[in-house]
Design an enzyme around this catalytic site. Sequence first.
Site, PDB file in Angstrom:
ATOM      1  N   CYS A 193     -31.571 -38.161  74.151  1.00  0.00           N
ATOM      2  CA  CYS A 193     -30.189 -38.615  74.310  1.00  0.00           C
ATOM      3  C   CYS A 193     -30.074 -39.544  75.520  1.00  0.00           C
ATOM      4  CB  CYS A 193     -29.255 -37.421  74.491  1.00  0.00           C
ATOM      5  SG  CYS A 193     -27.528 -37.956  74.532  1.00  0.00           S
TER       6      CYS A 193
ATOM      7  N   CYS B 136     -25.160 -35.962  80.614  1.00  0.00           N
ATOM      8  CA  CYS B 136     -24.398 -34.722  80.818  1.00  0.00           C
ATOM      9  C   CYS B 136     -25.276 -33.746  81.626  1.00  0.00           C
ATOM     10  CB  CYS B 136     -24.006 -34.109  79.487  1.00  0.00           C
ATOM     11  SG  CYS B 136     -23.164 -35.266  78.387  1.00  0.00           S
TER      12      CYS B 136
ATOM     13  N   CYS C 129     -26.910 -30.434  80.252  1.00  0.00           N
ATOM     14  CA  CYS C 129     -27.548 -30.460  78.936  1.00  0.00           C
ATOM     15  C   CYS C 129     -29.043 -30.763  79.044  1.00  0.00           C
ATOM     16  CB  CYS C 129     -26.862 -31.504  78.069  1.00  0.00           C
ATOM     17  SG  CYS C 129     -27.600 -31.651  76.424  1.00  0.00           S
TER      18      CYS C 129
ATOM     19  N   CYS D  71     -23.616 -26.333  59.454  1.00  0.00           N
ATOM     20  CA  CYS D  71     -23.333 -27.063  60.705  1.00  0.00           C
ATOM     21  C   CYS D  71     -24.528 -27.930  61.086  1.00  0.00           C
ATOM     22  CB  CYS D  71     -23.056 -26.088  61.845  1.00  0.00           C
ATOM     23  SG  CYS D  71     -21.674 -25.000  61.536  1.00  0.00           S
TER      24      CYS D  71
ATOM     25  N   CYS E  37     -19.733 -28.994  58.856  1.00  0.00           N
ATOM     26  CA  CYS E  37     -19.294 -29.292  60.228  1.00  0.00           C
ATOM     27  C   CYS E  37     -20.384 -30.142  60.885  1.00  0.00           C
ATOM     28  CB  CYS E  37     -19.101 -27.991  61.006  1.00  0.00           C
ATOM     29  SG  CYS E  37     -18.743 -28.244  62.764  1.00  0.00           S
TER      30      CYS E  37
ATOM     31  N   CYS F 156     -13.391 -28.540  66.368  1.00  0.00           N
ATOM     32  CA  CYS F 156     -13.965 -27.403  67.097  1.00  0.00           C
ATOM     33  C   CYS F 156     -14.266 -27.958  68.480  1.00  0.00           C
ATOM     34  CB  CYS F 156     -15.227 -26.948  66.388  1.00  0.00           C
ATOM     35  SG  CYS F 156     -16.238 -25.804  67.338  1.00  0.00           S
TER      36      CYS F 156
ATOM     37  N   ARG G 130     -14.493 -18.505  70.434  1.00  0.00           N
ATOM     38  CA  ARG G 130     -15.895 -18.107  70.253  1.00  0.00           C
ATOM     39  C   ARG G 130     -16.576 -17.930  71.598  1.00  0.00           C
ATOM     40  NH1 ARG G 130     -18.526 -22.448  67.157  1.00  0.00           N
ATOM     41  NH2 ARG G 130     -16.821 -21.878  65.795  1.00  0.00           N
TER      42      ARG G 130
END
Length: 366
Positions: free
Chosen positions: A67, A71, A74, A111, A143, A203, A273
């Site tokens: 990526c 972040c 992460c 997902c 999703c 979400c 969640r």
Amino acid sequence: MEPSFYRRLADDALAGVDLADDRCLAILTDPAVDLLPLLNAAYEVRHAHWGKTVQVHVLNNAQNGKCPEDCSYCSQARTSEAPIEEYSMKDDDEILDEAQRAYEAGAFRYCLVMSGRGPSKKGTEQLAHLVRRIKETYPLEVCVSAGLLDDDKAAVLAAAGLDRLNHNLNTSEEHYAEICTTHTYQDRIDTLRAAKRNGIETCSGLIAGMGEPPTDLIEIAKTLRTLESESIPVNFLLPFEGNVLQEATGLTPQYCLRVLAMFRFTNPAAEVRCTAGREFHLRSLEVLSLYPANSLFLDGYLNAKGEAVARTYQMIVDAGFEIVSDRQVADLLTEALAEGGRLDETPVELLDRPGVKTASDLHPTR
Ligand code: SF4
């Protein structure tokens, strides 16, 4: 606090009243607010919307690592030195095979998670093609977690039948620049709004423990209420060697439970969640998370030890809750036992208990 404090919290949430910031702050930080009556009030609200069900989610990484974003929490960020397995996007046939296995195992939602800033125009069309093929082949909800999207891309995915988009806010607007410099909080809000405008459910959640003050968590909760996010994953920062942000701050088991309760009172009907960091930060109080939250994430399931999976299922059933899983619970438990997990009962005995639900129970027409 007087019993009336807790009574009013539950009554106001059930009536849809927007909780004032000072009451949210009391939930998070006031030692006079006792944990058990607080959780009891949160449970009343959770029960009104979700009964005793606990949804167990399992993620499917379609692309891992590589990526370009930074972040700091992460492991897939370009700035992370965490030793993770990196792979490019799996091909369509491999993903369709996985969707088939998910369907045959009784999944109600499939997902797909992709690392990266967001898909290009061409990548969005390829993703839409994949979503359409899955939806045409299997009666599954789909999703996708794919990074930043604009209206045009959201429209392409919506036209393909995408049901839900995962895109977390992670932290407050004020704190955002401290955890990421390659995109902004507003980019994330814009993505969620684009999804909603195009009829895609959202979400979206947060990561607590990244150095934010409690007031920032209140701001996130209020923003997600305004955005009407159907699902709210509440993560607690996991220390991960190699990541830029390695130390979680301010998290105690009791504080984590207060965070979950605050999200329940502010977003009463949402699927709240308890996700990353559940075992690590809640420790001996983990089972109490089921009172404000109605959903769990089997953290890194593919790499999780069978023991952790079996223990999670046993915990849910021992506390008298009903399991709802993306996959057949019996399959998960059997795999967990094969990997060395221990249960006090066999999967069949466990699932024979009254009230345990599987995905098939939710879709009796299958
Ligand atoms: S954009 Fe997503 S995958 Fe990339 S570093 Fe940020 S959280 Fe990780």
